[in-house]
Design a protein around this motif. Structure first.
Motif, mmCIF file in Angstrom:
data_model
loop_
_atom_site.group_PDB
_atom_site.id
_atom_site.type_symbol
_atom_site.label_atom_id
_atom_site.label_comp_id
_atom_site.label_asym_id
_atom_site.label_seq_id
_atom_site.Cartn_x
_atom_site.Cartn_y
_atom_site.Cartn_z
ATOM 1 N N LEU A 199 0.824 -1.211 0.000
ATOM 2 C CA LEU A 199 0.000 0.000 0.000
ATOM 3 C C LEU A 199 0.856 1.259 0.000
ATOM 4 C CD1 LEU A 199 -2.676 -1.200 2.562
ATOM 5 C CD2 LEU A 199 -3.136 -0.557 0.187
ATOM 6 N N ALA A 200 1.951 1.254 0.771
ATOM 7 C CA ALA A 200 2.840 2.414 0.795
ATOM 8 C C ALA A 200 3.428 2.656 -0.590
ATOM 9 C CB ALA A 200 3.948 2.190 1.820
ATOM 10 N N GLN A 201 3.834 1.580 -1.263
ATOM 11 C CA GLN A 201 4.392 1.720 -2.609
ATOM 12 C C GLN A 201 3.349 2.251 -3.577
ATOM 13 O OE1 GLN A 201 5.718 -1.957 -4.446
ATOM 14 N NE2 GLN A 201 7.272 -0.880 -5.631
ATOM 15 N N GLU A 202 2.121 1.716 -3.487
ATOM 16 C CA GLU A 202 1.054 2.171 -4.378
ATOM 17 C C GLU A 202 0.724 3.637 -4.162
ATOM 18 O OE1 GLU A 202 -2.170 -0.434 -3.572
ATOM 19 O OE2 GLU A 202 -1.326 -2.138 -4.679
ATOM 20 N N ARG A 203 0.813 4.107 -2.906
ATOM 21 C CA ARG A 203 0.493 5.510 -2.600
ATOM 22 C C ARG A 203 1.692 6.438 -2.810
ATOM 23 N NH1 ARG A 203 -3.219 2.364 -2.011
ATOM 24 N NH2 ARG A 203 -5.041 2.629 -0.677
ATOM 25 N N GLY A 204 2.846 5.860 -3.108
ATOM 26 C CA GLY A 204 4.040 6.671 -3.359
ATOM 27 C C GLY A 204 4.605 7.305 -2.104
ATOM 28 N N VAL A 205 4.476 6.626 -0.968
ATOM 29 C CA VAL A 205 4.994 7.158 0.289
ATOM 30 C C VAL A 205 5.943 6.129 0.895
ATOM 31 C CG1 VAL A 205 3.022 6.278 1.591
ATOM 32 C CG2 VAL A 205 4.360 8.140 2.530
ATOM 33 N N SER A 206 7.017 6.586 1.492
ATOM 34 C CA SER A 206 7.999 5.672 2.057
ATOM 35 C C SER A 206 7.587 5.207 3.447
ATOM 36 C CB SER A 206 9.374 6.349 2.130
ATOM 37 O OG SER A 206 9.368 7.380 3.100
ATOM 38 N N LEU A 207 8.120 4.052 3.834
ATOM 39 C CA LEU A 207 7.887 3.569 5.195
ATOM 40 C C LEU A 207 8.508 4.511 6.219
ATOM 41 C CD1 LEU A 207 8.463 -0.276 4.726
ATOM 42 C CD2 LEU A 207 6.285 0.921 4.938
ATOM 43 N N SER A 208 9.606 5.159 5.847
ATOM 44 C CA SER A 208 10.235 6.133 6.756
ATOM 45 C C SER A 208 9.297 7.300 7.030
ATOM 46 C CB SER A 208 11.544 6.645 6.159
ATOM 47 O OG SER A 208 12.476 5.603 5.988
ATOM 48 N N ALA A 209 8.656 7.795 5.973
ATOM 49 C CA ALA A 209 7.721 8.916 6.139
ATOM 50 C C ALA A 209 6.527 8.499 6.999
ATOM 51 C CB ALA A 209 7.255 9.416 4.777
ATOM 52 N N LEU A 210 6.030 7.284 6.786
ATOM 53 C CA LEU A 210 4.907 6.803 7.594
ATOM 54 C C LEU A 210 5.325 6.627 9.052
ATOM 55 C CD1 LEU A 210 3.332 4.156 5.185
ATOM 56 C CD2 LEU A 210 2.449 6.423 5.738
ATOM 57 N N SER A 211 6.568 6.201 9.272
ATOM 58 C CA SER A 211 7.066 6.080 10.642
ATOM 59 C C SER A 211 7.085 7.427 11.336
ATOM 60 C CB SER A 211 8.482 5.476 10.634
ATOM 61 O OG SER A 211 8.489 4.165 10.116
ATOM 62 N N ARG A 212 7.548 8.459 10.618
ATOM 63 C CA ARG A 212 7.574 9.807 11.207
ATOM 64 C C ARG A 212 6.164 10.288 11.501
ATOM 65 N NH1 ARG A 212 11.767 10.536 7.351
ATOM 66 N NH2 ARG A 212 10.317 11.510 5.887
ATOM 67 N N MET A 213 5.194 9.945 10.629
ATOM 68 C CA MET A 213 3.808 10.336 10.856
ATOM 69 C C MET A 213 3.294 9.745 12.164
ATOM 70 S SD MET A 213 0.425 9.461 8.551
ATOM 71 C CE MET A 213 0.378 7.757 9.134
ATOM 72 N N LEU A 214 3.766 8.550 12.507
ATOM 73 C CA LEU A 214 3.352 7.893 13.745
ATOM 74 C C LEU A 214 4.099 8.410 14.965
ATOM 75 C CD1 LEU A 214 3.200 4.169 12.516
ATOM 76 C CD2 LEU A 214 1.300 5.786 12.724
ATOM 77 N N GLY A 215 5.077 9.307 14.738
ATOM 78 C CA GLY A 215 5.886 9.805 15.839
ATOM 79 C C GLY A 215 6.983 8.843 16.251
ATOM 80 N N ARG A 216 7.344 7.945 15.342
ATOM 81 C CA ARG A 216 8.376 6.950 15.619
ATOM 82 C C ARG A 216 9.659 7.299 14.885
ATOM 83 N NH1 ARG A 216 7.168 2.931 19.538
ATOM 84 N NH2 ARG A 216 4.948 2.415 19.430
#
Length: 207
Positions: A12-29
């Motif tokens: 899903l992250a690849q399909e949305r064009g967002v990195s796992l690193s960016a999603l981690s930062r969104m979670l405050g991690r």
């Protein structure tokens, strides 16, 4: 068949064009958090709050990321709106689009006297209703119940282009708009200055 949650997240992250690193930062991690989850299985299961944030951002149901299975037939799917009701000085009205649906027992809605067609879920933002409501709480709103009882009750309202959740108490041709947090003074408004969206009927809170 539901994909493995780790594989599903990576896809899903690849399909949305967002990195796992960016999603981690969104979670405050830290930036490696989700890479470790996907690649090493650590953590083994995502906490509910983080899973919900990711599901909302990626536009999928939580079950795709390891959440509970879809609701049984006896449950009612209540729309969760992309509107936060400010428990503070007010929040600019957002587009009332449906983020996803939340499964609630049909029997519970009947007991509360709420019809599925008039029910919606929103999230609370701010601290003006502490200790009754906390930032991040979720409210079931009955949009068919807009009459303010003499004893007062909690309502979601629109006022000055803002959306808020407050305690309303009628005072003749006016209405007192009250915050349960004593740091926020009550206000008395003309009835026409406050649009009642619906009554808060149920509080959902993570513990």
């Amino acid at each position: 068949m539901v994909d493995d949650p780790r594989q599903a997240l990576a896809r899903l992250a690849q399909e949305r064009g967002v990195s796992l690193s960016a999603l981690s930062r969104m979670l405050g991690r830290n930036v490696a958090y989700l890479q470790q989850y996907v690649g090493r299985g650590s953590p083994r299961v995502l906490p509910e709050r983080e899973r919900r944030m990711l599901a909302d951002f990626l536009g999928v149901e939580e079950v795709a990321l390891g959440g509970p299975p879809v609701a049984p037939v006896d449950d009612v799917q209540v729309p969760w709106l992309a509107v936060s009701a400010a428990a503070g000085t007010g929040r600019a009205a957002e587009e009332e689009r449906v983020i996803r649906t939340v499964a609630l027992p049909a029997a519970m809605l009947r007991r509360l006297g709420v019809t599925a067609a008039q029910a919606s879920m929103i999230q609370v933002a701010g601290d003006s209703m502490v200790p009754t409501l906390l930032d991040g709480d979720r409210l079931l709103v009955d949009r068919s119940d807009r009459r303010v009882p003499q004893a007062g009750a909690l309502f979601v309202i629109r006022r000055d282009d803002g959306v808020a959740v407050k305690r309303l108490v009628p005072q003749g041709r006016q209405v007192a708009v009250i915050s349960d947090n004593a740091a926020y003074p009550a206000q008395v408004c003309a009835n026409g200055d406050v649009e009642v969206v619906g009554r808060a009927r149920l509080l959902l809170r993570e513990v």
